[in-house]
Design a protein around this motif. Structure first.
Motif, PDB file in Angstrom:
ATOM      1  N   ILE A 148      -1.687   1.077   7.855  1.00 42.36           N
ATOM      2  CA  ILE A 148      -1.676   2.349   7.129  1.00 42.36           C
ATOM      3  C   ILE A 148      -2.649   3.318   7.777  1.00 42.36           C
ATOM      4  O   ILE A 148      -3.805   2.963   8.043  1.00 42.36           O
ATOM      5  CB  ILE A 148      -2.067   2.130   5.652  1.00 42.36           C
ATOM      6  N   ASP A 162      -5.814   1.256   8.726  1.00 43.40           N
ATOM      7  CA  ASP A 162      -6.099  -0.038   8.116  1.00 43.40           C
ATOM      8  C   ASP A 162      -5.021  -1.007   8.588  1.00 43.40           C
ATOM      9  O   ASP A 162      -3.828  -0.722   8.479  1.00 43.40           O
ATOM     10  CB  ASP A 162      -6.079   0.071   6.591  1.00 43.40           C
ATOM     11  N   ARG A 220       2.046   4.440   1.856  1.00 42.61           N
ATOM     12  CA  ARG A 220       2.130   4.910   3.238  1.00 42.61           C
ATOM     13  C   ARG A 220       2.690   6.323   3.244  1.00 42.61           C
ATOM     14  O   ARG A 220       3.739   6.578   2.655  1.00 42.61           O
ATOM     15  CB  ARG A 220       3.037   4.001   4.071  1.00 42.61           C
ATOM     16  N   ASP A 227       0.831  -1.198   0.000  1.00 48.46           N
ATOM     17  CA  ASP A 227       0.000   0.000   0.000  1.00 48.46           C
ATOM     18  C   ASP A 227       0.870   1.253   0.000  1.00 48.46           C
ATOM     19  O   ASP A 227       2.082   1.187   0.212  1.00 48.46           O
ATOM     20  CB  ASP A 227      -0.908   0.017   1.237  1.00 48.46           C
ATOM     21  N   ARG A 242      -7.930   4.114  -2.399  1.00 50.15           N
ATOM     22  CA  ARG A 242      -6.651   4.523  -1.814  1.00 50.15           C
ATOM     23  C   ARG A 242      -5.833   3.327  -1.331  1.00 50.15           C
ATOM     24  O   ARG A 242      -4.613   3.381  -1.279  1.00 50.15           O
ATOM     25  CB  ARG A 242      -6.946   5.482  -0.652  1.00 50.15           C
ATOM     26  N   LEU A 243      -6.518   2.231  -0.957  1.00 55.72           N
ATOM     27  CA  LEU A 243      -5.849   1.050  -0.429  1.00 55.72           C
ATOM     28  C   LEU A 243      -5.979  -0.114  -1.399  1.00 55.72           C
ATOM     29  O   LEU A 243      -6.981  -0.233  -2.106  1.00 55.72           O
ATOM     30  CB  LEU A 243      -6.449   0.662   0.932  1.00 55.72           C
ATOM     31  N   THR A 280      -3.109  -6.692   2.862  1.00 50.71           N
ATOM     32  CA  THR A 280      -2.554  -5.607   3.670  1.00 50.71           C
ATOM     33  C   THR A 280      -1.485  -6.152   4.612  1.00 50.71           C
ATOM     34  O   THR A 280      -1.698  -7.165   5.287  1.00 50.71           O
ATOM     35  CB  THR A 280      -3.660  -4.919   4.483  1.00 50.71           C
ATOM     36  N   ASN A 292     -11.733   2.272   1.850  1.00 51.11           N
ATOM     37  CA  ASN A 292     -11.836   2.905   0.530  1.00 51.11           C
ATOM     38  C   ASN A 292     -13.225   3.502   0.319  1.00 51.11           C
ATOM     39  O   ASN A 292     -13.366   4.584  -0.251  1.00 51.11           O
ATOM     40  CB  ASN A 292     -11.541   1.888  -0.570  1.00 51.11           C
ATOM     41  N   SER A 298      -9.882  -3.123   4.096  1.00 47.22           N
ATOM     42  CA  SER A 298      -9.395  -2.122   3.134  1.00 47.22           C
ATOM     43  C   SER A 298     -10.513  -1.634   2.229  1.00 47.22           C
ATOM     44  O   SER A 298     -10.580  -0.440   1.898  1.00 47.22           O
ATOM     45  CB  SER A 298      -8.252  -2.714   2.293  1.00 47.22           C
TER      46      SER A 298
END
Length: 487
Positions: free
Chosen positions: A239, A254, A41, A39, A225-226, A235, A218, A214
């Motif tokens: 994050i 997340d 960060r 992802d 975004r994830l 994941t 979103n 996630s």
């Protein structure tokens, strides 16, 4: 922040190591195997007097399909479009690879400003790779060692001219940091601290792998975004993302899916789980996300119990509600299981949502704010002592070994979560059952459902100050009296 810097490059060139170096904390997971970061960060970076936002990205790979690597590449390309400056990293010990040539061509077309860095450049073994980096056509490479902190002065020199053009924008977008606090104690008693841009509400979303954490975030953010997908365990990092959800500033974490401890064997998964547990400790409200198809698994109960033991406000959300057919019967069964399996969270909100369609998000937002309000609740000492008298009349404390326990008075010692102190005689002899009786009464009578409540029994020092002192005899008393008369 004056500008945004995205660190991009192939897998395992040291992007996360440099990210941790710039933010001054070990926020991003680092391991020898490639492809750890998936992802995007973000972090607040500091380099001498420069302050900026740095983005750690997934390793660029030559994949354009809908596979996991393809989705990771698209997310990284999006970071390139968002960033003001791109720091393109190569491995100086490996030299320029065909993939580096492809990605350099992409950056020339998509990025506004590109800085080339040759990482792992300590020692003579990297000299050939640094010279070869000139062939990318991105200017003179910066010789870096993210692990040892070498070459940061050269990076500062490259960033400084570009930072000046973004300084004016940073001044306009700076958040307000001056927050007025009430001075009157009565006012503090009745008010709940409201989230601000400077201090947003911290919310962690936790659960088992593939529960839809996630996807839910979103949906809240309104953008992809994830990284999401059908694969379990996508994941890895915890994050944090800033958003304004229905007018409330929030920072949403997340976290990686948490499996049973016995199944967690790989070092990387252990790091991911510990990162998620750290997010729970920093959060104010924890959303435990369940899968509607298999809710209240043993691991779900452990995660919810962990949040309660850490003293966080808890909201239980059941995801994938859009594919449920008999919803009324399912909801009734969920509530019964919740009451039976998690008595320590009795009264906590149970919300049904669909992360895929966005259904139920308004109810989830209201439940989070309600849980936050209860978590910050304060009760006056006068109210507590009136309540304590009534509770003792209804059910007096026991008398272990013939010693009657006297509950003298009660006060609230803290909030976040609410904590209460009862001054009593023989505090060590108060049974746990009576503590539970008082805690359950506090939940019902002061409308504090679901939130963790801490109750401490404290003894008072009732000892006679003259106990143990020698009694004065008649002669001593006569001398003392005669002395008083002469004076």
């Amino acid at each position: 922040m004056s500008f945004t810097l995205a660190i991009v490059g192939r897998p395992n060139v040291g992007k996360s190591t440099l990210f941790n170096r710039l933010v001054g904390k070990r926020l991003a997971l680092v391991d020898d195997q490639p492809g750890v970061t998936r992802d995007l960060r973000e972090g607040a970076a500091r380099l001498a007097d420069l302050r900026f936002t740095v983005i750690d990205t997934a390793g660029l790979e030559e994949v354009t399909d809908d596979s996991l690597q393809g989705r990771m590449r698209r997310l990284t390309e999006r970071a390139v479009d968002m960033a003001d400056i791109c720091l393109f990293m190569i491995d100086a010990r490996v030299g320029v690879t065909p993939s580096d040539l492809v990605f350099a061509d992409i950056l020339r077309k998509r990025a506004g400003h590109v800085i080339l860095a040759a990482n792992k450049a300590e020692g003579k073994a990297a000299d050939a790779g640094v010279i070869e980096a000139y062939s990318l056509g991105l200017g003179e490479p910066i010789r870096l060692s993210a692990e040892h902190g070498e070459g940061l002065n050269d990076l500062y020199s490259a960033l400084m001219p570009l930072a000046d053009s973004y300084a004016e924008r940073a001044t306009e977008d700076a958040p307000e940091t001056d927050v007025e606090l009430p001075e009157d104690d009565d006012e503090i008693t009745d008010t709940v601290p409201q989230p601000t841009e400077a201090k947003p509400l911290q919310v962690a979303v936790v659960g088992r792998p593939n529960a839809g954490k996630s996807t839910l975030i979103n949906q809240i953010l309104g953008e992809d975004r994830l990284l999401t997908g059908p694969e379990a365990g996508i994941t890895r990092d915890a994050i944090s993302l800033r958003t304004d959800w229905n007018g409330v500033p929030m920072r949403i974490f997340d976290t990686a899916g948490m499996r049973k401890k016995a199944k967690v064997q790989e070092k990387l998964e252990k790091l991911s789980v510990s990162d998620g547990l750290r997010a729970v400790k920093f959060a104010e409200v924890v959303v435990v996300l369940l899968d509607a198809e298999i809710p209240f698994e043993q691991q779900d109960l452990r995660i919810a119990d962990l949040a309660e033991r850490e003293g966080r406000a808890v909201v239980v959300a059941v995801n994938k509600w859009d594919i449920e057919e008999d919803r009324q019967a399912k909801l009734k069964a969920l509530k019964e299981a919740f009451e039976r399996l998690l008595p320590q969270l009795r009264g906590a909100p149970l919300i049904t949502v669909s992360a895929k369609t966005g259904r139920g998000l308004d109810r989830l937002h209201d439940a989070i704010m309600r849980a936050y309000e209860v978590w910050n609740r304060r009760v006056t000492t006068a109210q507590l002592n009136r309540w304590l008298s009534g509770m003792m009349e209804a059910h007096p404390p026991p008398a272990p070994q013939g010693k009657r326990i006297k509950l003298r008075y009660m006060t609230q010692a803290k909030t976040r979560p609410p904590g209460f102190v009862v001054m009593c005689s023989h505090p060590d002899k108060v049974p746990d059952s009576y503590n539970r009786y008082l805690v359950n009464g506090l939940r019902i009578d002061f409308d504090m459902p679901g939130t963790p409540i801490r109750l401490w029994m404290r003894g008072q020092n009732d000892a006679n100050p003259y106990k143990g002192r020698k009694k004065a005899g008649p002669s001593k008393l006569r001398k003392h009296t005669e002395g008083r008369r002469k004076d």
